[in-house]
Design a protein around this motif. Structure first.
Motif, PDB file in Angstrom:
ATOM      1  N   GLN A 103       0.835  -1.204   0.000  1.00 52.88           N
ATOM      2  CA  GLN A 103       0.000   0.000   0.000  1.00 52.88           C
ATOM      3  C   GLN A 103       0.872   1.258   0.000  1.00 52.88           C
ATOM      4  O   GLN A 103       0.555   2.234  -0.679  1.00 52.88           O
ATOM      5  CB  GLN A 103      -0.940  -0.014   1.224  1.00 52.88           C
ATOM      6  N   ALA A 104       1.973   1.240   0.762  1.00 55.27           N
ATOM      7  CA  ALA A 104       2.875   2.395   0.810  1.00 55.27           C
ATOM      8  C   ALA A 104       3.510   2.648  -0.555  1.00 55.27           C
ATOM      9  O   ALA A 104       3.605   3.792  -1.002  1.00 55.27           O
ATOM     10  CB  ALA A 104       3.957   2.171   1.864  1.00 55.27           C
ATOM     11  N   ILE A 105       3.927   1.588  -1.231  1.00 55.77           N
ATOM     12  CA  ILE A 105       4.520   1.732  -2.560  1.00 55.77           C
ATOM     13  C   ILE A 105       3.475   2.213  -3.555  1.00 55.77           C
ATOM     14  O   ILE A 105       3.743   3.078  -4.401  1.00 55.77           O
ATOM     15  CB  ILE A 105       5.151   0.402  -3.032  1.00 55.77           C
ATOM     16  N   LYS A 106       2.274   1.691  -3.447  1.00 59.05           N
ATOM     17  CA  LYS A 106       1.191   2.096  -4.353  1.00 59.05           C
ATOM     18  C   LYS A 106       0.880   3.581  -4.173  1.00 59.05           C
ATOM     19  O   LYS A 106       0.718   4.306  -5.159  1.00 59.05           O
ATOM     20  CB  LYS A 106      -0.047   1.246  -4.074  1.00 59.05           C
ATOM     21  N   GLN A 107       0.814   4.039  -2.934  1.00 58.55           N
ATOM     22  CA  GLN A 107       0.539   5.453  -2.680  1.00 58.55           C
ATOM     23  C   GLN A 107       1.664   6.331  -3.225  1.00 58.55           C
ATOM     24  O   GLN A 107       1.411   7.396  -3.807  1.00 58.55           O
ATOM     25  CB  GLN A 107       0.379   5.702  -1.180  1.00 58.55           C
ATOM     26  N   PHE A 108       2.909   5.883  -3.051  1.00 57.27           N
ATOM     27  CA  PHE A 108       4.046   6.639  -3.584  1.00 57.27           C
ATOM     28  C   PHE A 108       3.930   6.766  -5.095  1.00 57.27           C
ATOM     29  O   PHE A 108       4.068   7.860  -5.658  1.00 57.27           O
ATOM     30  CB  PHE A 108       5.359   5.943  -3.205  1.00 57.27           C
ATOM     31  N   ARG A 109       3.671   5.661  -5.767  1.00 56.34           N
ATOM     32  CA  ARG A 109       3.579   5.674  -7.231  1.00 56.34           C
ATOM     33  C   ARG A 109       2.416   6.541  -7.708  1.00 56.34           C
ATOM     34  O   ARG A 109       2.557   7.316  -8.648  1.00 56.34           O
ATOM     35  CB  ARG A 109       3.411   4.252  -7.764  1.00 56.34           C
ATOM     36  N   LEU A 110       1.264   6.407  -7.062  1.00 55.60           N
ATOM     37  CA  LEU A 110       0.100   7.205  -7.470  1.00 55.60           C
ATOM     38  C   LEU A 110       0.354   8.697  -7.256  1.00 55.60           C
ATOM     39  O   LEU A 110      -0.041   9.525  -8.075  1.00 55.60           O
ATOM     40  CB  LEU A 110      -1.147   6.762  -6.702  1.00 55.60           C
ATOM     41  N   ARG A 111       1.005   9.040  -6.171  1.00 57.17           N
ATOM     42  CA  ARG A 111       1.298  10.452  -5.886  1.00 57.17           C
ATOM     43  C   ARG A 111       2.261  11.021  -6.925  1.00 57.17           C
ATOM     44  O   ARG A 111       2.086  12.144  -7.399  1.00 57.17           O
ATOM     45  CB  ARG A 111       1.890  10.562  -4.485  1.00 57.17           C
ATOM     46  N   GLU A 112       3.273  10.257  -7.300  1.00 65.11           N
ATOM     47  CA  GLU A 112       4.275  10.761  -8.232  1.00 65.11           C
ATOM     48  C   GLU A 112       3.822  10.705  -9.687  1.00 65.11           C
ATOM     49  O   GLU A 112       4.237  11.520 -10.493  1.00 65.11           O
ATOM     50  CB  GLU A 112       5.584   9.972  -8.076  1.00 65.11           C
ATOM     51  N   LEU A 113       2.989   9.736 -10.017  1.00 68.62           N
ATOM     52  CA  LEU A 113       2.613   9.537 -11.413  1.00 68.62           C
ATOM     53  C   LEU A 113       1.201  10.020 -11.731  1.00 68.62           C
ATOM     54  O   LEU A 113       0.718   9.789 -12.843  1.00 68.62           O
ATOM     55  CB  LEU A 113       2.718   8.049 -11.774  1.00 68.62           C
ATOM     56  N   ALA A 114       0.517  10.666 -10.806  1.00 67.99           N
ATOM     57  CA  ALA A 114      -0.893  11.027 -10.995  1.00 67.99           C
ATOM     58  C   ALA A 114      -1.115  11.823 -12.268  1.00 67.99           C
ATOM     59  O   ALA A 114      -1.960  11.456 -13.102  1.00 67.99           O
ATOM     60  CB  ALA A 114      -1.386  11.808  -9.776  1.00 67.99           C
ATOM     61  N   ALA A 115      -0.381  12.909 -12.444  1.00 69.37           N
ATOM     62  CA  ALA A 115      -0.589  13.761 -13.616  1.00 69.37           C
ATOM     63  C   ALA A 115      -0.206  13.036 -14.899  1.00 69.37           C
ATOM     64  O   ALA A 115      -0.899  13.145 -15.922  1.00 69.37           O
ATOM     65  CB  ALA A 115       0.225  15.035 -13.478  1.00 69.37           C
TER      66      ALA A 115
END
Length: 193
Positions: free
Chosen positions: A5-17
């Protein structure tokens, strides 16, 4: 599960745009590496890394436990060579069981912008990178800095100690005042040790 979940949140935060803009595109999107400092092209100033070294280390720990280390960008805590060995080990072991890149949008492959400059620390192979290539240690305590000179002088004095003791005893006896005479100030020689 918490690590994934922590890795998923990191990826979503960085790759959202980027993921919103290129959800249909099949090419790998380019994203600035949040683990490295960046130079602002307009002002010419350097901005620090978005994630501190402590937070990078925490993300790496989470990624190791969830077998998603290949999803993190290279940085000071996780070099390009380490990522390459992880990727080669993963390809040899077969497809990842926890995350499949085709199933999840957040797990798709990304090109991280920014160059990780690895400094070669001389003396790292010896295990002492801190003092590698230095003639002497940092400030330290005064007794540590002056220890060598003291030991040298001590050993020199010990070699001639018999002569020095005899010379002191002779000069000391000569300068002792006669108890029958009138006392007057005397100057005793300094002790030799």
């Amino acid at each position: 599960m918490e690590a994934l979940q922590a890795i998923k949140q990191f990826r979503l935060r960085e790759l959202a745009a980027v993921l919103k803009a290129s959800s249909e595109a099949t090419s790998r999107p380019k994203v600035p590496n949040p683990f490295l400092p960046r130079k602002n092209p307009e002002s010419g100033r350097w901005a620090p890394a978005k994630y501190s070294l402590r937070r990078q280390a925490e993300l790496i720990k989470h990624a190791r436990t969830s077998n998603t280390l290949h999803l993190l960008p290279p940085g000071p805590k996780l070099g390009v060579q380490q990522l390459a060995t992880v990727a080669s080990a993963e390809s040899a072991a077969g497809p990842s069981t926890t995350v499949s890149a085709s199933e999840e949008l957040w797990a798709q492959e990304v090109d991280w912008e920014g160059e990780l400059k690895v400094k070669a620390a001389s003396g790292a192979e010896d295990g002492s990178r801190l003092y590698a290539g230095r003639r002497r240690m940092f400030k330290g305590h005064k007794w540590e800095r002056t220890r060598e000179a003291r030991e040298e002088e001590r050993s020199k004095n010990l070699k001639t100690m018999d002569k020095r003791i005899a010379a002191f005893k002779n000069s000391y006896r000569r300068k002792l005042p006669n108890p029958a005479s009138i006392p007057r100030p005397t100057s005793y020689s300094k002790l030799p040790f």
